[in-house]
Design a protein around this motif. Structure first.
Motif, PDB file in Angstrom:
ATOM      1  N   ASP A   1       9.105 -11.962  26.365  1.00  0.00           N
ATOM      2  CA  ASP A   1       8.733 -10.851  25.482  1.00  0.00           C
ATOM      3  C   ASP A   1       8.063 -11.359  24.205  1.00  0.00           C
ATOM      4  OD1 ASP A   1       9.730  -9.030  27.308  1.00  0.00           O
ATOM      5  OD2 ASP A   1      11.602  -8.674  26.197  1.00  0.00           O
ATOM      6  N   GLU A   2       8.571 -12.450  23.653  1.00  0.00           N
ATOM      7  CA  GLU A   2       7.985 -13.032  22.443  1.00  0.00           C
ATOM      8  C   GLU A   2       6.567 -13.544  22.718  1.00  0.00           C
ATOM      9  OE1 GLU A   2       8.672 -16.760  19.397  1.00  0.00           O
ATOM     10  OE2 GLU A   2      10.396 -15.986  20.501  1.00  0.00           O
ATOM     11  N   MET A   3       6.392 -14.217  23.856  1.00  0.00           N
ATOM     12  CA  MET A   3       5.058 -14.712  24.199  1.00  0.00           C
ATOM     13  C   MET A   3       4.083 -13.558  24.400  1.00  0.00           C
ATOM     14  SD  MET A   3       5.592 -18.003  26.689  1.00  0.00           S
ATOM     15  CE  MET A   3       7.019 -17.485  27.622  1.00  0.00           C
ATOM     16  N   LEU A   4       4.537 -12.499  25.085  1.00  0.00           N
ATOM     17  CA  LEU A   4       3.667 -11.344  25.306  1.00  0.00           C
ATOM     18  C   LEU A   4       3.283 -10.675  23.994  1.00  0.00           C
ATOM     19  CD1 LEU A   4       5.381  -9.782  28.454  1.00  0.00           C
ATOM     20  CD2 LEU A   4       3.133 -10.908  28.356  1.00  0.00           C
ATOM     21  N   ALA A   5       4.223 -10.575  23.072  1.00  0.00           N
ATOM     22  CA  ALA A   5       3.926  -9.970  21.765  1.00  0.00           C
ATOM     23  C   ALA A   5       2.904 -10.805  21.002  1.00  0.00           C
ATOM     24  CB  ALA A   5       5.214  -9.814  20.955  1.00  0.00           C
ATOM     25  N   ARG A   6       3.044 -12.119  21.064  1.00  0.00           N
ATOM     26  CA  ARG A   6       2.073 -12.998  20.383  1.00  0.00           C
ATOM     27  C   ARG A   6       0.694 -12.870  21.022  1.00  0.00           C
ATOM     28  NH1 ARG A   6       3.683 -18.836  20.235  1.00  0.00           N
ATOM     29  NH2 ARG A   6       2.045 -18.912  18.673  1.00  0.00           N
ATOM     30  N   LEU A   7       0.652 -12.821  22.355  1.00  0.00           N
ATOM     31  CA  LEU A   7      -0.640 -12.653  23.032  1.00  0.00           C
ATOM     32  C   LEU A   7      -1.276 -11.308  22.695  1.00  0.00           C
ATOM     33  CD1 LEU A   7       0.047 -14.151  26.563  1.00  0.00           C
ATOM     34  CD2 LEU A   7      -1.644 -14.939  24.906  1.00  0.00           C
TER      35      LEU A   7
ATOM     36  N   GLU B   1     -11.950 -16.555  29.839  1.00  0.00           N
ATOM     37  CA  GLU B   1     -11.871 -16.648  31.297  1.00  0.00           C
ATOM     38  C   GLU B   1     -10.717 -17.561  31.707  1.00  0.00           C
ATOM     39  OE1 GLU B   1     -11.922 -16.406  35.208  1.00  0.00           O
ATOM     40  OE2 GLU B   1     -12.954 -15.032  33.861  1.00  0.00           O
ATOM     41  N   HIS B   2     -10.544 -18.645  30.967  1.00  0.00           N
ATOM     42  CA  HIS B   2      -9.432 -19.558  31.245  1.00  0.00           C
ATOM     43  C   HIS B   2      -8.098 -18.838  31.024  1.00  0.00           C
ATOM     44  CE1 HIS B   2      -7.123 -23.219  31.553  1.00  0.00           C
ATOM     45  NE2 HIS B   2      -6.615 -23.005  30.356  1.00  0.00           N
ATOM     46  N   TYR B   3      -7.951 -18.148  29.899  1.00  0.00           N
ATOM     47  CA  TYR B   3      -6.728 -17.390  29.633  1.00  0.00           C
ATOM     48  C   TYR B   3      -6.496 -16.360  30.735  1.00  0.00           C
ATOM     49  CZ  TYR B   3      -6.959 -19.069  24.723  1.00  0.00           C
ATOM     50  OH  TYR B   3      -7.021 -19.820  23.578  1.00  0.00           O
ATOM     51  N   ALA B   4      -7.554 -15.642  31.118  1.00  0.00           N
ATOM     52  CA  ALA B   4      -7.438 -14.604  32.151  1.00  0.00           C
ATOM     53  C   ALA B   4      -7.007 -15.206  33.481  1.00  0.00           C
ATOM     54  CB  ALA B   4      -8.756 -13.848  32.299  1.00  0.00           C
TER      55      ALA B   4
ATOM     56  N   THR C   1       0.428 -12.639  37.000  1.00  0.00           N
ATOM     57  CA  THR C   1       0.508 -11.266  37.518  1.00  0.00           C
ATOM     58  C   THR C   1       0.462 -11.246  39.045  1.00  0.00           C
ATOM     59  OG1 THR C   1      -1.870 -10.904  37.188  1.00  0.00           O
ATOM     60  CG2 THR C   1      -0.398 -10.171  35.428  1.00  0.00           C
ATOM     61  N   ASP C   2      -0.328 -12.112  39.647  1.00  0.00           N
ATOM     62  CA  ASP C   2      -0.341 -12.187  41.111  1.00  0.00           C
ATOM     63  C   ASP C   2       1.044 -12.539  41.645  1.00  0.00           C
ATOM     64  OD1 ASP C   2      -3.019 -11.547  41.218  1.00  0.00           O
ATOM     65  OD2 ASP C   2      -3.698 -13.527  41.857  1.00  0.00           O
ATOM     66  N   SER C   3       1.701 -13.488  41.003  1.00  0.00           N
ATOM     67  CA  SER C   3       3.039 -13.884  41.426  1.00  0.00           C
ATOM     68  C   SER C   3       4.037 -12.753  41.194  1.00  0.00           C
ATOM     69  CB  SER C   3       3.476 -15.132  40.660  1.00  0.00           C
ATOM     70  OG  SER C   3       4.795 -15.495  41.002  1.00  0.00           O
ATOM     71  N   ALA C   4       3.970 -12.118  40.028  1.00  0.00           N
ATOM     72  CA  ALA C   4       4.932 -11.068  39.681  1.00  0.00           C
ATOM     73  C   ALA C   4       4.783  -9.830  40.559  1.00  0.00           C
ATOM     74  CB  ALA C   4       4.778 -10.688  38.209  1.00  0.00           C
TER      75      ALA C   4
END
Length: 90
Positions: free
Chosen positions: A39-45, A69-72, A79-82
């Motif tokens: 959650d912390e990483m997602l908020a920072r992103l 593109e690298h980040y994506a 997301t593919d894994s999840a």
């Protein structure tokens, strides 16, 4: 305070049940900790994205496109894994 069972006087099934209970509590605590980390990483992103990845739109160039593109691609792997998509399709 947690009371530990005496392995000499406590029946085995009670010892196993207590061990399973402690294990489940530990797993739940670890799960909550990892979820908080994500959650912390997602908020920072999200904050970085809201700030256009520290790039003013009029200064964006191909280098920044490559960085995004690298980040994506890294996020796509997650997301593919999840969601069981892409190479992780079920």
């Amino acid at each position: 305070m947690t009371t530990r069972l005496n392995p000499i006087t406590t029946p085995r099934h009670e010892l196993r049940a207590e061990k399973a209970r402690r294990n489940k509590e530990a797993a739940l605590a670890a799960f909550i900790g990892k979820k908080a980390e994500i959650d912390e990483m997602l908020a920072r992103l999200q904050a970085l994205s809201d700030d256009h990845f520290n790039c003013a739109p009029d200064e964006a160039g191909w280098a920044m496109v490559g960085t995004l593109e690298h980040y994506a691609s890294l996020l796509r792997r997650i997301t593919d894994s999840a969601f069981g998509e892409g190479e992780h399709a079920r």
